[in-house]
Design an enzyme around this catalytic site. Structure first.
Site, PDB file in Angstrom:
ATOM      1  N   GLY A  90      82.833 -21.180  69.349  1.00  0.00           N
ATOM      2  CA  GLY A  90      83.733 -21.684  70.377  1.00  0.00           C
ATOM      3  C   GLY A  90      83.632 -23.192  70.520  1.00  0.00           C
TER       4      GLY A  90
ATOM      5  N   GLU B 115      87.619 -20.395  72.179  1.00  0.00           N
ATOM      6  CA  GLU B 115      87.196 -19.737  70.948  1.00  0.00           C
ATOM      7  C   GLU B 115      87.971 -20.300  69.761  1.00  0.00           C
ATOM      8  OE1 GLU B 115      84.611 -17.620  70.717  1.00  0.00           O
ATOM      9  OE2 GLU B 115      84.334 -18.084  72.836  1.00  0.00           O
TER      10      GLU B 115
ATOM     11  N   ASN C  92      75.063 -13.993  62.230  1.00  0.00           N
ATOM     12  CA  ASN C  92      76.304 -13.232  62.173  1.00  0.00           C
ATOM     13  C   ASN C  92      76.521 -12.472  60.873  1.00  0.00           C
ATOM     14  OD1 ASN C  92      77.577 -14.122  64.781  1.00  0.00           O
ATOM     15  ND2 ASN C  92      77.295 -16.122  63.824  1.00  0.00           N
TER      16      ASN C  92
ATOM     17  N   HIS D 100      37.546   5.837  42.485  1.00  0.00           N
ATOM     18  CA  HIS D 100      38.606   5.971  41.484  1.00  0.00           C
ATOM     19  C   HIS D 100      39.442   7.222  41.717  1.00  0.00           C
ATOM     20  CE1 HIS D 100      35.555   3.595  39.264  1.00  0.00           C
ATOM     21  NE2 HIS D 100      34.747   4.604  39.505  1.00  0.00           N
TER      22      HIS D 100
ATOM     23  N   TYR E   4      46.629  21.305  52.094  1.00  0.00           N
ATOM     24  CA  TYR E   4      47.884  21.917  52.543  1.00  0.00           C
ATOM     25  C   TYR E   4      48.098  23.242  51.818  1.00  0.00           C
ATOM     26  CZ  TYR E   4      52.900  22.160  53.705  1.00  0.00           C
ATOM     27  OH  TYR E   4      54.140  22.539  54.161  1.00  0.00           O
TER      28      TYR E   4
ATOM     29  N   ALA F 225      30.940  18.456  38.245  1.00  0.00           N
ATOM     30  CA  ALA F 225      32.237  17.950  37.805  1.00  0.00           C
ATOM     31  C   ALA F 225      33.151  19.091  37.378  1.00  0.00           C
ATOM     32  CB  ALA F 225      32.043  16.971  36.651  1.00  0.00           C
TER      33      ALA F 225
END
EC number: 2.7.7.23
Length: 455
Positions: free
Chosen positions: A141, A155, A230, A366, A390, A426
């Site tokens: 403006g 404006e 904007n 690791h 899970y 292991a």
């Protein structure tokens, strides 16, 4: 009696030029909604006397600040900035304000000090606003003056040189200070007789001038901190300025930041003097980096705690996790929410933790997944160990006792407990609890046969 000044943030717009599904004020700058930076600028001055007008995807804006103490006013229909002020007026008046400062929600660079200075200059005016002088005013403006006195704000799309003269390069910065009792009589007179069909807050200036009220435009030169965001290009430019400002602030507070132009730090993060950061690096949310802690390059942290003397090696990802004193993380480690490392614990390359605790001195160096697990002090987790947490429906916990040793390539099927001082051979698949000071091996016996050769 002291006057009461509040602030109103206009944050209801769509931001169509951003071409995004998110409201403009939620566009991200350093991992935070743009609106947060405006709150940070205004809260030191106005405290609880701060309101935000929301409209487009209002629920999304509320959710972004869930759990925080903000006052929201909903503008059901987005009919312009003047209409937004009308929508909030009842609450502002009920609060007993004498003046209200109105700020656009897309000004993330706005400094608190600039607003404070503006307030001092605006205190004797009925309507005051900040202006900038730009070589290319763009869509802002235009400020119309006659003999240096403000006449109106027009404006850009409505500017008519036959009415107002040659187009000026002084523009409206979108920050106002309004005396409540003066402006109240003007609000009902706002109209939408313009090319946008909206009610402009800027029209209050012309109305106030017509009523011979005291109207001032406070000139702020070419200060880029007052410009709004904007479109994506302006968002990127603003983020770069914020990033540089935050990095410089921490450097001045004795944080050592290597290649600061490549380091992104959230405004909510806290870094202690003596911390060391190597860029490129990203530190988001409410992360805390203690003195003598080192975060190496290509790390990503959000809401992370890195305690004194800890080291985070390159390419590590840490989110909502705690890294204790003198711990070592990475390279290429991932700590997910709920991961906790106690003093001196170590997590090496390609190790992932989620809702897991490594107690003092424990190690997983690791290729390991620790989920819903507690690893006792001094325990050692061999390469390739997986906590199978899970079952397809529920998550289960794995407990590994103090000083236990888990051999490489083992699968611990939760819920399961490995006792203190125990050793798992292991390649084992452990499905039952292992008592303290025991050896557990759960694998097929090796068979060796003579090699058959083709005849």
């Amino acid at each position: 009696m002291a006057s009461i000044t509040g602030a109103l943030i206009l944050a209801a717009g769509k931001g169509t030029r951003m071409h995004s599904d998110k409201p403009k004020v939620l566009q991200s700058i350093l991992g935070e909604p743009m609106l947060r930076f405006v709150y940070d600028a205004l809260e030191p001055l106005f405290g609880g006397n701060l309101w935000t007008v929301i409209g487009h995807k209002a629920d999304m804006v509320r959710e972004a600040f869930k759990g925080e103490d903000h006052r929201f006013v909903v503008q059901e229909k987005q009919l312009g900035t003047g209409h937004a002020l009308q929508a909030a007026w009842g609450e502002l008046k009920a609060a007993g304000l004498d003046r209200v400062v109105v700020v656009n929600g897309d000004t993330p660079l706005l400094p608190t000090s600039t607003v404070a200075t503006f307030l001092k200059e605006a205190m004797d005016a009925d309507v005051a606003f900040m202006t900038l002088t730009l070589p290319d005013p763009g869509a802002y403006g235009r400020v119309v003056r006659h003999n240096r006195r403000v006449v109106a704000i027009v404006e850009a799309k409505d500017y008519d040189e036959t009415l107002y003269g040659p187009e000026p390069d002084e523009i409206n910065a979108g920050i106002y200070c309004l005396r409540m009792d003066a402006v109240e009589k003007l609000l009902p007179r706002l109209t939408n007789a313009n090319k946008s069909g909206e009610y402009y807050i800027t029209d209050l200036v012309g109305l106030a001038v017509a009523e011979r009220m005291d109207v001032i435009g406070v000139e702020c030169g070419q200060d880029p901190n007052l410009l709004g965001v904007n479109d994506p290009a302006e968002l990127i430019r603003s983020e770069a300025l914020v990033r540089a400002r935050i990095a410089l602030n921490w450097i001045e507070k004795r944080v050592l930041i290597h290649a600061p132009e490549t380091v992104r730090i959230s405004p909510r993060a806290v870094l202690e003097p003596g911390a060391e950061i190597y860029g490129p690096c990203e530190i988001y949310g409410a992360s805390r980096i203690a003195r003598a802690a080192v975060v190496h390059s290509h790390c990503w942290l959000r809401d992370a705690v890195v305690a004194e003397g800890a080291t985070v090696h390159p390419f590590s990802h840490v989110e909502k996790a705690e890294i204790g004193p003198d711990c070592v993380v990475g390279p290429y480690a991932r700590l997910r929410p709920g991961a906790v490392m106690e003093e001196g614990a170590r997590v090496g390359n390609f190790v992932e933790m989620k809702k897991a605790r490594l107690c003092k001195g424990a190690k997983a160096n690791h290729l390991t997944y620790l989920g819903d697990a507690e690893v006792g002090p001094g325990a050692n987790i061999g390469a390739g160990t997986i906590t199978c947490n899970y079952d397809g429906v529920h998550k289960h916990k794995t407990v590994i006792g103090e000083g236990a040793f888990i051999g490489s390539n083992s699968a611990l099927v939760a819920p399961v407990t490995i006792g203190a001082g125990s050793l798992v051979g292991a390649g084992s698949v452990i499905t039952k609890d292992v008592p303290d000071d025991s050896l557990a091996i759960a694998r097929g016996r090796q068979t060796t046969l003579p090699r058959r050769r083709n005849s």
